[in-house]
Scaffold this active site. Structure first.
Site, PDB file in Angstrom:
ATOM      1  N   GLY A  16      -6.130 -18.340  -1.231  1.00  0.00           N
ATOM      2  CA  GLY A  16      -7.264 -18.699  -2.405  1.00  0.00           C
ATOM      3  C   GLY A  16      -7.060 -17.646  -3.363  1.00  0.00           C
ATOM      4  O   GLY A  16      -6.160 -16.698  -3.262  1.00  0.00           O
ATOM      5  N   GLY A  18      -9.647 -16.022  -6.412  1.00  0.00           N
ATOM      6  CA  GLY A  18     -10.895 -15.717  -7.276  1.00  0.00           C
ATOM      7  C   GLY A  18     -10.736 -15.077  -8.661  1.00  0.00           C
ATOM      8  O   GLY A  18      -9.741 -14.868  -8.970  1.00  0.00           O
ATOM      9  N   VAL A  23      -6.819 -13.954  -2.803  1.00  0.00           N
ATOM     10  CA  VAL A  23      -7.327 -13.835  -1.427  1.00  0.00           C
ATOM     11  C   VAL A  23      -6.198 -14.193  -0.503  1.00  0.00           C
ATOM     12  O   VAL A  23      -5.725 -15.086  -0.569  1.00  0.00           O
ATOM     13  CB  VAL A  23      -8.382 -14.771  -1.275  1.00  0.00           C
ATOM     14  CG1 VAL A  23      -9.155 -14.635   0.087  1.00  0.00           C
ATOM     15  CG2 VAL A  23      -9.610 -14.406  -2.235  1.00  0.00           C
ATOM     16  N   LYS A  38      -9.203  -9.532  -0.331  1.00  0.00           N
ATOM     17  CA  LYS A  38      -9.340  -9.990  -1.599  1.00  0.00           C
ATOM     18  C   LYS A  38      -8.593  -8.632  -2.219  1.00  0.00           C
ATOM     19  O   LYS A  38      -8.897  -7.557  -2.172  1.00  0.00           O
ATOM     20  CB  LYS A  38     -10.755 -10.092  -2.174  1.00  0.00           C
ATOM     21  CG  LYS A  38     -10.634 -10.267  -3.953  1.00  0.00           C
ATOM     22  CD  LYS A  38     -11.985 -10.460  -4.524  1.00  0.00           C
ATOM     23  CE  LYS A  38     -12.569 -11.779  -3.956  1.00  0.00           C
ATOM     24  NZ  LYS A  38     -13.871 -11.996  -4.783  1.00  0.00           N
ATOM     25  N   ASP A 127     -23.600 -16.693  -9.802  1.00  0.00           N
ATOM     26  CA  ASP A 127     -22.546 -17.376  -9.583  1.00  0.00           C
ATOM     27  C   ASP A 127     -22.556 -18.443  -8.388  1.00  0.00           C
ATOM     28  O   ASP A 127     -21.465 -18.448  -7.741  1.00  0.00           O
ATOM     29  CB  ASP A 127     -21.090 -16.655 -10.002  1.00  0.00           C
ATOM     30  CG  ASP A 127     -19.959 -17.615 -10.146  1.00  0.00           C
ATOM     31  OD1 ASP A 127     -20.232 -18.438 -10.915  1.00  0.00           O
ATOM     32  OD2 ASP A 127     -18.763 -17.078 -10.079  1.00  0.00           O
TER      33      ASP A 127
END
Length: 383
Positions: A16, A18, A23, A38, A127
């Site tokens: 992923g 961010g 990530v 991360k 968030d």
């Protein structure tokens, strides 16, 4: 074999991205388990400041996904978290569309429980959105939600990292007071929870601005189609444009949700159960459930027995929790006549495990050092 970061974390495959960096699924050689890592470049001072804040977060709660360890290597830094395989709420909606009200209540209860723990630490998340709410891959069993991504979170009273007229967060999940430039506060997080609730019940992203206008024109409007009246009573409170009219705390909203859930109709006979799938996919070649497959035959010196000696994701019983590695010295010293070979200068690497509560002083020193470095870089970029 993947890239080894700081002598400890073997990056396996990207899973992923961010706002602060990529990530990865990574193998933690010390803890003998797969983790999410991360990674970001130290050269971005603004992102590094956010990294420092996020990795310093220490919240131990079953529905919060907080950093567990950190490391720095050359021009990069990373921190790790538990690996959560079920994707986000966005994946669940993509698979099923609108979710059954009782299932939504279970998810909201867990989200509010985790958020209550975050707020108890004085932290405003800022968030909350479906992509930042991750799911364990529980199949058709009871769902297990984890609130993640604290990259723009802040403690009440902390200085902002942006100008006061710059709105931080994800468009579409802002509370009205955020759009007006108000100071970050807990009610803004609760407003976002209300929007997430509608997203789960309707199967699509709600129009926050239209909702605020409807509330302003008609008071509390009627429940949208597909939202049971008892549940709308809770959600409409979360979505009040005036933060003073919302629930005061996540715990208060959770209590009201429990009462509303008791008034919901029974599930429809034969209703298809919601299944949370594993979204990570198979491990790439060279990696197995117990780590890199090459390590199964012979573990590197200093790393203890082969991974097969442990169950999946279990740490080695004798694995030290100190930073860095200490290689085992050779059993026999080299002959005196043979001069030792010159060793290359080691790279500057730093790694550590975020300290448990009794060792918070050490973790605080590490965090302060990173923060000082980040502030210095940021200050130079402002000259």
């Amino acid at each position: 074999m993947g890239e080894v970061f700081a002598g400890r974390y073997e990056l396996v495959d990207p899973i992923g991205r961010g706002g602060a960096g990529a990530v990865w699924r990574a193998w933690d050689r010390r803890r003998r388990k797969y983790v999410a890592a991360k990674v970001l470049l130290q050269g971005d001072a603004h992102m590094l400041l956010r990294f420092v804040r996020e990795q310093a977060l220490r919240i131990d709660h079953p529905h919060v996904l907080a950093p567990a360890s950190w490391a720095a290597d050359d021009d990069k830094v990373l921190f790790t978290m538990d690996l959560v395989a079920g994707g986000s709420l966005a994946h669940v909606i993509a698979d099923y569309g609108p979710l059954p009200p009782r299932f939504v209540c279970a998810l909201l209860d867990q989200l509010l429980s985790g958020l209550a723990a975050v707020h108890a630490e004085g932290v405003v998340h800022r968030d909350i959105k479906p992509a930042n709410i991750l799911m364990e891959a529980t199949g058709t069993g009871r769902p297990h939600l984890r609130l993640s991504d604290f990259g723009i979170s802040m403690r009440k009273g902390e200085p902002r990292l942006t100008e006061t007229d710059f709105v931080v967060g994800t468009p579409g999940y802002f509370a009205p007071e955020q759009l007006a430039g108000g100071e970050p506060d807990f009610p803004a997080d609760l407003f976002a929870v209300g929007l997430v609730a509608l997203y789960l019940l309707l199967g699509r992203k709600p129009d926050a601005q239209a909702l605020v206008e409807r509330f302003g024109a008609h008071g509390t409007p009627d429940a949208p189609e597909g939202v049971p009246a008892p549940l709308w009573g809770v959600i409409s409170n979360l979505l009040q444009p005036d933060p003073g009219n919302r629930f005061r705390t996540a715990t208060g909203a959770r209590k009201a949700l429990a009462e509303a859930a008791q008034l919901l109709p029974d599930p429809v006979p034969g209703e298809e159960p919601v299944e949370v799938f594993d979204q990570l996919g198979p491990l790439p070649a060279g990696f197995g459930p117990q780590g890199p497959e090459v390590a199964a035959a012979a573990a590197p010196v200093g790393f203890g027995p082969p991974p097969a000696a442990y169950g999946p994701g279990q740490p080695a019983a004798a694995s030290p929790e100190t930073s860095g590695f200490h290689l085992t010295p050779p059993a026999v010293a080299p002959p005196a006549a043979t001069p030792p070979a010159a060793s290359p200068a080691p790279r500057a690497v730093r790694s550590g495990r975020i300290a448990p509560p009794p060792a918070k002083v050490t973790a605080g020193i590490l965090t302060a050092a990173l923060l000082c470095f980040a502030v210095g870089v940021w200050a130079l970029t402002r000259l």
